[in-house]
Design a protein around this motif. Structure first.
Motif, PDB file in Angstrom:
ATOM      1  N   UNK A   1       8.525  -4.920 -31.028  1.00 50.74           N
ATOM      2  CA  UNK A   1       8.055  -5.027 -29.717  1.00 50.74           C
ATOM      3  C   UNK A   1       7.671  -6.515 -29.246  1.00 50.74           C
ATOM      4  N   UNK A   2       7.901  -6.871 -28.028  1.00 56.50           N
ATOM      5  CA  UNK A   2       7.630  -7.996 -27.566  1.00 56.50           C
ATOM      6  C   UNK A   2       6.111  -8.081 -27.284  1.00 56.50           C
ATOM      7  N   UNK A   3       5.526  -9.232 -27.765  1.00 59.40           N
ATOM      8  CA  UNK A   3       3.876  -9.402 -27.768  1.00 59.40           C
ATOM      9  C   UNK A   3       3.401 -10.550 -26.988  1.00 59.40           C
ATOM     10  N   UNK A   4       4.345 -11.266 -26.330  1.00 55.13           N
ATOM     11  CA  UNK A   4       3.857 -12.676 -25.601  1.00 55.13           C
ATOM     12  C   UNK A   4       3.036 -12.102 -24.304  1.00 55.13           C
ATOM     13  N   UNK A   5       2.032 -12.528 -23.984  1.00 55.73           N
ATOM     14  CA  UNK A   5       1.396 -12.194 -22.433  1.00 55.73           C
ATOM     15  C   UNK A   5       2.433 -12.335 -21.313  1.00 55.73           C
ATOM     16  N   UNK A   6       3.158 -13.598 -21.397  1.00 61.61           N
ATOM     17  CA  UNK A   6       3.827 -13.732 -20.208  1.00 61.61           C
ATOM     18  C   UNK A   6       5.280 -13.954 -20.679  1.00 61.61           C
ATOM     19  N   UNK A   7       6.272 -12.974 -20.564  1.00 62.81           N
ATOM     20  CA  UNK A   7       7.664 -12.786 -21.101  1.00 62.81           C
ATOM     21  C   UNK A   7       8.635 -14.054 -20.384  1.00 62.81           C
ATOM     22  N   UNK A   8       8.092 -14.499 -19.226  1.00 57.98           N
ATOM     23  CA  UNK A   8       9.048 -15.288 -18.615  1.00 57.98           C
ATOM     24  C   UNK A   8       8.733 -16.811 -19.073  1.00 57.98           C
TER      25      UNK A   8
ATOM     26  N   UNK B   1      -5.627 -15.264 -32.222  1.00 62.69           N
ATOM     27  CA  UNK B   1      -5.863 -16.405 -33.049  1.00 62.69           C
ATOM     28  C   UNK B   1      -4.435 -17.049 -33.385  1.00 62.69           C
ATOM     29  N   UNK B   2      -3.371 -16.371 -33.537  1.00 54.97           N
ATOM     30  CA  UNK B   2      -2.147 -16.843 -33.845  1.00 54.97           C
ATOM     31  C   UNK B   2      -1.646 -17.693 -32.685  1.00 54.97           C
ATOM     32  N   UNK B   3      -1.850 -17.282 -31.470  1.00 53.75           N
ATOM     33  CA  UNK B   3      -1.323 -17.977 -30.339  1.00 53.75           C
ATOM     34  C   UNK B   3      -2.229 -19.109 -30.231  1.00 53.75           C
ATOM     35  N   UNK B   4      -3.598 -19.107 -30.283  1.00 53.06           N
ATOM     36  CA  UNK B   4      -4.560 -20.510 -30.408  1.00 53.06           C
ATOM     37  C   UNK B   4      -3.926 -21.482 -31.420  1.00 53.06           C
ATOM     38  N   UNK B   5      -3.477 -21.048 -32.448  1.00 51.27           N
ATOM     39  CA  UNK B   5      -3.105 -21.998 -33.748  1.00 51.27           C
ATOM     40  C   UNK B   5      -1.890 -22.477 -33.230  1.00 51.27           C
ATOM     41  N   UNK B   6      -0.979 -21.588 -32.825  1.00 56.36           N
ATOM     42  CA  UNK B   6       0.488 -22.404 -32.139  1.00 56.36           C
ATOM     43  C   UNK B   6       0.276 -23.114 -31.276  1.00 56.36           C
ATOM     44  N   UNK B   7      -0.576 -23.080 -30.035  1.00 54.80           N
ATOM     45  CA  UNK B   7      -0.749 -23.942 -29.190  1.00 54.80           C
ATOM     46  C   UNK B   7      -1.255 -24.976 -29.394  1.00 54.80           C
ATOM     47  N   UNK B   8      -2.668 -25.120 -30.144  1.00 58.14           N
ATOM     48  CA  UNK B   8      -3.888 -25.860 -30.122  1.00 58.14           C
ATOM     49  C   UNK B   8      -4.046 -26.559 -31.324  1.00 58.14           C
ATOM     50  N   UNK B   9      -3.685 -26.061 -32.526  1.00 59.76           N
ATOM     51  CA  UNK B   9      -4.209 -26.743 -33.776  1.00 59.76           C
ATOM     52  C   UNK B   9      -3.255 -27.949 -34.070  1.00 59.76           C
ATOM     53  N   UNK B  10      -3.905 -29.214 -34.018  1.00 58.01           N
ATOM     54  CA  UNK B  10      -2.960 -30.282 -34.343  1.00 58.01           C
ATOM     55  C   UNK B  10      -2.670 -30.437 -35.839  1.00 58.01           C
TER      56      UNK B  10
ATOM     57  N   UNK C   1       1.318 -21.429 -39.413  1.00 51.04           N
ATOM     58  CA  UNK C   1       0.814 -20.322 -38.825  1.00 51.04           C
ATOM     59  C   UNK C   1       0.521 -19.161 -39.368  1.00 51.04           C
ATOM     60  N   UNK C   2      -0.901 -18.776 -39.822  1.00 51.63           N
ATOM     61  CA  UNK C   2      -1.121 -17.458 -40.481  1.00 51.63           C
ATOM     62  C   UNK C   2      -0.681 -16.348 -39.536  1.00 51.63           C
ATOM     63  N   UNK C   3       0.215 -15.387 -40.190  1.00 49.26           N
ATOM     64  CA  UNK C   3       0.473 -14.107 -39.208  1.00 49.26           C
ATOM     65  C   UNK C   3       1.716 -14.179 -39.026  1.00 49.26           C
ATOM     66  N   UNK C   4       2.655 -15.354 -39.141  1.00 47.26           N
ATOM     67  CA  UNK C   4       3.971 -15.557 -38.744  1.00 47.26           C
ATOM     68  C   UNK C   4       4.763 -15.415 -40.044  1.00 47.26           C
TER      69      UNK C   4
END
Ligand code: WAQ
Ligand code: MG
Length: 270
Positions: A132-139, A240-249, A184-187
């Protein structure tokens, strides 16, 4: 900004609302002029011609920065993209991705992963079990962000990539991105091939396996490409996965080992 120790400099270029090119760095303030100019030039030099370019500079607190090491690199020589995709399928299966999920990713990347058949600015998030695709915005997808190499690691990597005759900027960026994704934990795995028509190589990356390059994952001339991040986590942990991907330096201070290229032989990867 000059009294802030670390800056994140991001560029995004688009044309008629469609993603063309993006890039980013982490650096001290003294490097800002050079890095911002290099990213701006890259946007301006895009062959399809951007009509919108944004540059964002953001100060990060040093305490928030995680440190890491780049993955080891293996190259499996394949005859063509069909064999490349077979190899990628086998490697994804080894990383714990279900067959249906891997097939869903190949199908989406082949037809253009955005709903309109275009390329996405970020990556698809795919459930490693169900597909299943899980991203909020598939574009748009999800962009891994706020990662780079330390200056020493960057110099060392540059030497290796020069010695190996690889595209230095491209492979450096892919390695850094894959390293952040793997941290990233979960990937459980990533699949990638470029959206540049003349760059056919791609990779599978997975914790425990490393960065596994395949020189052909699509036919030459193909402009559709992208990335899939495969997740094994509850819906509750998705944010939490998305936050880590995008924001954790994350700053990578060590490079991995480069193994000599060898022929893909179906299943041996030890
Ligand atoms: N986060 C998530 N997805 C991204 C990001 C990011 N930061 N940057 C790019 N993407 C997605 C986006 O959908 C692009 O269209 C797609 O990836 C491809 O980006 O070892 O060149 O920059 O020889 O075209 C891999 C092989 C090259 C390197 C990958 O990707 C090697 C490449 P491109
Ligand atoms: Mg590209």
């Amino acid at each position: 900004m000059s009294d802030h120790p670390l800056l994140n400099i991001r560029m995004h270029a688009s044309r008629q609302g469609r993603h063309l090119s993006g890039g980013e760095r982490l650096a001290g303030g003294e490097e800002l002029d050079d890095l911002a100019l290099a990213l701006l030039r890259r946007a301006l030099e895009h062959p399809r011609g951007a009509d919108r370019i944004s540059l964002t500079v953001e100060a990060l607190s040093r305490e928030a920065i995680r440190r890491g090491r780049l993955p080891d690199v293996h190259t499996f020589l394949v005859d063509d993209y069909r064999q490349g995709r077979q190899a990628a399928m086998a490697l994804l299966r080894r990383a714990g991705v279900g067959e249906a999920a891997a097939r869903a990713a190949f199908a989406a990347l082949s037809r253009g992963p955005a709903p309109d058949g275009g390329n996405m600015r970020g990556a698809m998030l795919i459930d490693a079990a169900s597909g299943a695709r899980l991203e909020a915005d598939p574009a748009r997808g999800v962009r891994a962000s706020r990662m780079d190499l330390s200056p020493e690691a960057a110099r060392e990597l540059d030497r290796e990539l020069t010695r190996l005759g690889l595209d230095r900027r491209r492979v450096r960026e892919a390695l850094v991105l894959a390293a952040k994704v793997m941290a990233t934990p979960g990937i459980v795995a990533e699949l990638c091939w470029s959206d540049d028509p003349d760059y056919t190589a791609g990779y599978v990356a997975a914790p425990g396996l490393g960065y596994l390059r395949l020189p052909h994952l699509k036919p030459a001339g193909e402009g559709r490409g992208g990335r899939a991040f495969f997740l094994r986590c509850s819906i509750a942990d998705l944010a939490a996965v998305v936050t880590h991907l995008q924001l954790t330096p994350v700053l990578f201070e060590e490079i991995g080992r480069f193994h000599p290229p060898r022929a893909w032989e179906g299943s041996c990867h030890e």
